[in-house]
Design an enzyme around this catalytic site. Structure first.
Site, PDB file in Angstrom:
ATOM      1  N   ASP A  30      32.583  47.168  36.712  1.00  0.00           N
ATOM      2  CA  ASP A  30      33.972  47.177  37.132  1.00  0.00           C
ATOM      3  C   ASP A  30      34.095  48.052  38.377  1.00  0.00           C
ATOM      4  OD1 ASP A  30      36.809  46.440  36.563  1.00  0.00           O
ATOM      5  OD2 ASP A  30      37.034  48.611  36.536  1.00  0.00           O
ATOM      6  N   GLU A  65      37.111  49.958  41.170  1.00  0.00           N
ATOM      7  CA  GLU A  65      38.484  50.261  41.575  1.00  0.00           C
ATOM      8  C   GLU A  65      38.509  50.260  43.093  1.00  0.00           C
ATOM      9  OE1 GLU A  65      40.921  50.336  39.517  1.00  0.00           O
ATOM     10  OE2 GLU A  65      39.703  50.362  37.693  1.00  0.00           O
ATOM     11  N   HIS A 116      45.183  52.984  39.529  1.00  0.00           N
ATOM     12  CA  HIS A 116      44.015  53.744  39.070  1.00  0.00           C
ATOM     13  C   HIS A 116      44.224  55.251  39.032  1.00  0.00           C
ATOM     14  CE1 HIS A 116      43.659  54.274  43.380  1.00  0.00           C
ATOM     15  NE2 HIS A 116      43.404  52.981  43.554  1.00  0.00           N
ATOM     16  N   HIS A 151      43.445  52.822  35.264  1.00  0.00           N
ATOM     17  CA  HIS A 151      42.248  52.001  35.112  1.00  0.00           C
ATOM     18  C   HIS A 151      41.060  52.719  35.741  1.00  0.00           C
ATOM     19  CE1 HIS A 151      44.675  48.000  34.701  1.00  0.00           C
ATOM     20  NE2 HIS A 151      45.158  48.988  33.991  1.00  0.00           N
ATOM     21  N   ASP A 176      36.726  51.041  31.957  1.00  0.00           N
ATOM     22  CA  ASP A 176      36.950  49.605  31.815  1.00  0.00           C
ATOM     23  C   ASP A 176      35.644  48.853  31.572  1.00  0.00           C
ATOM     24  OD1 ASP A 176      39.602  50.036  32.134  1.00  0.00           O
ATOM     25  OD2 ASP A 176      39.833  48.936  34.012  1.00  0.00           O
TER      26      ASP A 176
END
Length: 314
Positions: A87, A89, A135, A229, A234
């Site tokens: 994942d 960001e 985030h 997040h 995640d």
């Protein structure tokens, strides 16, 4: 998962998107991983008005030795097919103009975590802007962090040769590809296999919400605090979701036994012809059963238990 592609449902963000978000999202609604296989001088990602989109500008980084920063990529698992739950960001949703600020990867082999995780925060060399609402990572926090150019070779080396599993995978992979191109490094296309858990979820749960939060609820995954997040958080959650969504009987190594049994069905015939003993209930047991049925039917006029109905028909 940061800024993701538009899903079939309306749960695109965990916050209400603005009109500007929706318009910009149209430019990022890419359905596959093909763009990273193209030459470095162009990305054939269609814009809404069919205008050409050029590749990210190539930069000439002056990498900082990661040994002096305290960060290094983990050792790769040496045996088995590696699966990397990934994942990212980012500062936005367009990989041509926005940057990665966090990468989180959980390594698995044979569907089991190896304990290896790759996690790094990155200075995007531009403001995070409104994405901080997603985030929670601020410009101040990222000010002294490494740039992607500083870790690009280590990250690429960790990913190459593995199956990368991501939710809305084209988003993460196109961002990684854009960052690698800025550094003049080879594309990941042809060097990794990509599995999109969002595509799997849409096939299994058509017409339903398939965001990561929705899948956590659907598969009864242990909840975690996702006020913001985080890429590694995640990735850890997605690993649980992926295993639940693709679960089933694990193939066992029977060390040749399966082949022998399938070739010799007579090994199952030893039970043929045997009489199965029938043990009748004792008189006292039958009386206790009748008493229990009387209690069951008590107060229910014209109601007979299923057992007595069948006995009566016989």
């Amino acid at each position: 998962m940061g800024f993701g592609l538009i899903e079939d449902d309306t749960n695109r963000f965990d916050i209400e998107p603005t009109a500007a978000d929706v318009n910009e999202a149209d430019t990022a609604d890419w359905e596959d991983f093909e763009p990273i296989a193209l030459p470095n001088d162009a990305l054939s990602i269609p814009a809404p008005n069919n205008t050409a989109i050029t590749a990210p500008e190539l930069i000439q980084p002056t990498p900082v030795a990661t040994a002096t920063t305290g960060w290094q990529a983990p050792q790769r698992a040496q045996h088995g097919q590696r699966q990397l739950i990934l994942d990212t960001e980012t500062t936005g949703i367009n990989p041509l103009t926005e940057r990665i600020i966090e990468i989180g990867v959980v390594e698995m082999v044979n569907r089991k975590p190896t304990g290896n995780t790759l996690h790094v925060y990155l200075n995007p060399e531009q403001p995070v802007g409104d994405s901080v609402a997603i985030h929670g990572i601020t410009d101040e926090f990222l000010a002294d962090k490494l740039r992607f150019a500083d870790v690009a070779e280590a990250v690429s080396a960790f990913l190459v040769g593995a199956e990368i599993i991501a939710h809305n995978a084209s988003f993460d992979m196109n961002f990684l590809e854009a960052e690698l191109r800025r550094c003049g490094l080879p594309a990941l296309a042809g060097q990794v296999q990509v599995t999109d858990t969002l595509a799997i979820a849409k096939r299994k749960h058509a017409g339903q919400k398939n965001s990561l939060d929705a899948l956590v609820r659907r598969y009864d995954i242990k909840p975690r605090d996702r006020t913001y997040h985080g890429a590694l958080l995640d990735a850890e959650i997605l690993a649980d979701v992926y295993l639940a969504m693709t679960g089933g009987q694990v193939t066992l190594d029977m060390t040749g036994q399966t082949q022998e049994d399938s070739a010799t069905p007579k090994s199952h015939r030893r039970f043929a012809g045997r009489q199965i003993p029938v043990i009748a209930a004792h008189v006292a047991e039958l009386a206790q059963h009748d008493q229990w049925l009387d209690q069951l039917e008590q107060g229910k006029a014209a109601v007979m238990s299923l057992w007595r109905q069948v006995q009566h028909e016989l």
